[in-house]
Design a protein around this motif. Sequence first.
Motif, PDB file in Angstrom:
ATOM      1  N   THR A   1      31.222  34.710  51.705  1.00  0.00           N
ATOM      2  CA  THR A   1      30.977  33.319  51.302  1.00  0.00           C
ATOM      3  C   THR A   1      29.759  32.754  52.016  1.00  0.00           C
ATOM      4  OG1 THR A   1      33.341  32.973  50.877  1.00  0.00           O
ATOM      5  CG2 THR A   1      31.993  31.012  51.235  1.00  0.00           C
ATOM      6  N   GLU A   2      29.664  33.002  53.309  1.00  0.00           N
ATOM      7  CA  GLU A   2      28.520  32.515  54.069  1.00  0.00           C
ATOM      8  C   GLU A   2      27.226  33.169  53.607  1.00  0.00           C
ATOM      9  OE1 GLU A   2      29.558  33.309  58.077  1.00  0.00           O
ATOM     10  OE2 GLU A   2      31.155  31.786  58.162  1.00  0.00           O
ATOM     11  N   ALA A   3      27.304  34.452  53.240  1.00  0.00           N
ATOM     12  CA  ALA A   3      26.104  35.152  52.778  1.00  0.00           C
ATOM     13  C   ALA A   3      25.583  34.561  51.473  1.00  0.00           C
ATOM     14  CB  ALA A   3      26.409  36.634  52.602  1.00  0.00           C
ATOM     15  N   LEU A   4      26.479  34.065  50.632  1.00  0.00           N
ATOM     16  CA  LEU A   4      26.073  33.456  49.359  1.00  0.00           C
ATOM     17  C   LEU A   4      25.745  31.972  49.501  1.00  0.00           C
ATOM     18  CD1 LEU A   4      28.544  35.018  46.761  1.00  0.00           C
ATOM     19  CD2 LEU A   4      26.095  35.430  46.957  1.00  0.00           C
ATOM     20  N   GLY A   5      25.951  31.424  50.685  1.00  0.00           N
ATOM     21  CA  GLY A   5      25.688  30.003  50.880  1.00  0.00           C
ATOM     22  C   GLY A   5      26.764  29.122  50.300  1.00  0.00           C
ATOM     23  N   GLY A   6      27.980  29.634  50.171  1.00  0.00           N
ATOM     24  CA  GLY A   6      29.080  28.851  49.625  1.00  0.00           C
ATOM     25  C   GLY A   6      29.708  27.945  50.667  1.00  0.00           C
ATOM     26  N   LYS A   7      30.463  26.989  50.182  1.00  0.00           N
ATOM     27  CA  LYS A   7      31.139  26.056  51.080  1.00  0.00           C
ATOM     28  C   LYS A   7      32.600  26.450  51.310  1.00  0.00           C
ATOM     29  CE  LYS A   7      32.531  22.879  47.364  1.00  0.00           C
ATOM     30  NZ  LYS A   7      32.501  21.478  46.883  1.00  0.00           N
ATOM     31  N   GLY A   8      33.065  27.418  50.573  1.00  0.00           N
ATOM     32  CA  GLY A   8      34.432  27.874  50.713  1.00  0.00           C
ATOM     33  C   GLY A   8      34.749  28.925  49.654  1.00  0.00           C
ATOM     34  N   TYR A   9      35.970  29.407  49.650  1.00  0.00           N
ATOM     35  CA  TYR A   9      36.363  30.404  48.656  1.00  0.00           C
ATOM     36  C   TYR A   9      37.858  30.273  48.392  1.00  0.00           C
ATOM     37  CZ  TYR A   9      38.590  33.174  52.334  1.00  0.00           C
ATOM     38  OH  TYR A   9      39.418  33.593  53.341  1.00  0.00           O
ATOM     39  N   LYS A  10      38.265  30.836  47.277  1.00  0.00           N
ATOM     40  CA  LYS A  10      39.686  30.951  46.991  1.00  0.00           C
ATOM     41  C   LYS A  10      39.973  32.371  46.526  1.00  0.00           C
ATOM     42  CE  LYS A  10      39.324  29.129  42.238  1.00  0.00           C
ATOM     43  NZ  LYS A  10      39.845  28.099  41.302  1.00  0.00           N
ATOM     44  N   VAL A  11      41.137  32.850  46.880  1.00  0.00           N
ATOM     45  CA  VAL A  11      41.524  34.219  46.526  1.00  0.00           C
ATOM     46  C   VAL A  11      42.016  34.242  45.083  1.00  0.00           C
ATOM     47  CG1 VAL A  11      43.060  36.147  47.048  1.00  0.00           C
ATOM     48  CG2 VAL A  11      42.132  34.755  48.910  1.00  0.00           C
ATOM     49  N   VAL A  12      41.370  35.041  44.248  1.00  0.00           N
ATOM     50  CA  VAL A  12      41.777  35.182  42.850  1.00  0.00           C
ATOM     51  C   VAL A  12      42.898  36.217  42.715  1.00  0.00           C
ATOM     52  CG1 VAL A  12      41.007  35.797  40.520  1.00  0.00           C
ATOM     53  CG2 VAL A  12      39.467  34.542  42.066  1.00  0.00           C
ATOM     54  N   SER A  13      42.762  37.336  43.436  1.00  0.00           N
ATOM     55  CA  SER A  13      43.791  38.380  43.394  1.00  0.00           C
ATOM     56  C   SER A  13      43.692  39.217  44.660  1.00  0.00           C
ATOM     57  CB  SER A  13      43.618  39.274  42.155  1.00  0.00           C
ATOM     58  OG  SER A  13      42.392  39.987  42.219  1.00  0.00           O
ATOM     59  N   MET A  14      44.805  39.845  45.019  1.00  0.00           N
ATOM     60  CA  MET A  14      44.817  40.725  46.188  1.00  0.00           C
ATOM     61  C   MET A  14      45.913  41.769  46.015  1.00  0.00           C
ATOM     62  SD  MET A  14      45.527  39.977  50.245  1.00  0.00           S
ATOM     63  CE  MET A  14      44.155  38.830  50.409  1.00  0.00           C
ATOM     64  N   ASN A  15      45.591  43.026  46.331  1.00  0.00           N
ATOM     65  CA  ASN A  15      46.556  44.118  46.298  1.00  0.00           C
ATOM     66  C   ASN A  15      46.598  44.777  47.670  1.00  0.00           C
ATOM     67  OD1 ASN A  15      47.210  43.957  43.464  1.00  0.00           O
ATOM     68  ND2 ASN A  15      45.200  44.837  43.053  1.00  0.00           N
ATOM     69  N   LEU A  16      47.806  45.070  48.137  1.00  0.00           N
ATOM     70  CA  LEU A  16      47.992  45.743  49.422  1.00  0.00           C
ATOM     71  C   LEU A  16      48.574  47.121  49.172  1.00  0.00           C
ATOM     72  CD1 LEU A  16      49.497  42.749  51.412  1.00  0.00           C
ATOM     73  CD2 LEU A  16      47.202  43.700  51.668  1.00  0.00           C
TER      74      LEU A  16
END
Length: 236
Positions: free
Chosen positions: A172-187
Motif C-alpha cells: 500500500t505504501e509503495a503505491l501511495g495508498g492511504k489504506g487497504y482492505k482485504v478482498v480474499s485470503m486463503n491459509l
Amino acid sequence: MHISRRSAALVLGAGLLASLPALADEAPRYNQISLRAEVSREVPRDLMLVTLYSEEQNADPAKLAAQVTEAMNKALGKAREAKEVNVSQGSRNSYPIYDDKGQKITGWRERAELRLESADFPALSTLTGQLLQDLKMGGMTFTLSPKTRTASEDALLKDAVAAFKARAQLATEALGGKGYKVVSMNLNSSGYQQPFPRAAMMMKSAMADAAPTPEVEAGTSQVSMNADGTIEVQMP
C-alpha cells in the motif's frame, strides 16, 4: 390480451430494475494486488515408524506359506506385548521363481511385512532389536504425529496472518495508498517428512550379533503456513 402484455412488460421492467444493484456489485475493482506470505518453523519429529519383514523361499508353496505365517505369528505375539507400540500387518505377497530360461517355475518366494509405530522411541527401539533376531529390517522413518502437526499449524496461523498484513501495508505504501482492505485470503499448511534410512542401516548392523537398544535421532520437520490473498488499495 392487452392487459396480459402490459403486465408482462411491467414484470420485465421490474426485473431489470432489481438486477441493477447486482450489476453494480459486479463492477470491476481497481488497485487490487495479490500477495503471499509464508512462515515456518522446525518441529521435532515425535513419531517413529518401523517396517520389518519375513521373506522365505521354498519349492512347495504350502510349506512356504506355513514358514512365513509361523514367523509372522511369533513376531506379532512378541510385538503385542509392548503396550506403547501400535502394531499392524503390512503387505504379504508371493511370486514364482523361474529357471534360467524363464519358462519353468522352480520355486516360490513369499514376503510379509510387520509395521510398528510409537512415540516411545526407546520402547520401539528395544522391540525392534528383539524382532530382528527373526525378521529383517525393511525401513525406519520419523515423522510428526497428527496432534503435534495440528498444534504446530495452529501456532503458525496467527504469524501467517500478521506476515500477510505487514506485506499488504508495504504494498500500500509503495503505491501511495492511504489504506487497504482485504478482498480474499486463503491459509494453507505444508510440512516435509524426511526419512532417515541411515538410522535403519545402523540398527541393522548393530543387531547382527546381539540385540542392544540402538540410539536413534529423529530430527525435525519443517512445518509451514502460507497466506495467499488479494487486497484492494485505497488511493487518496
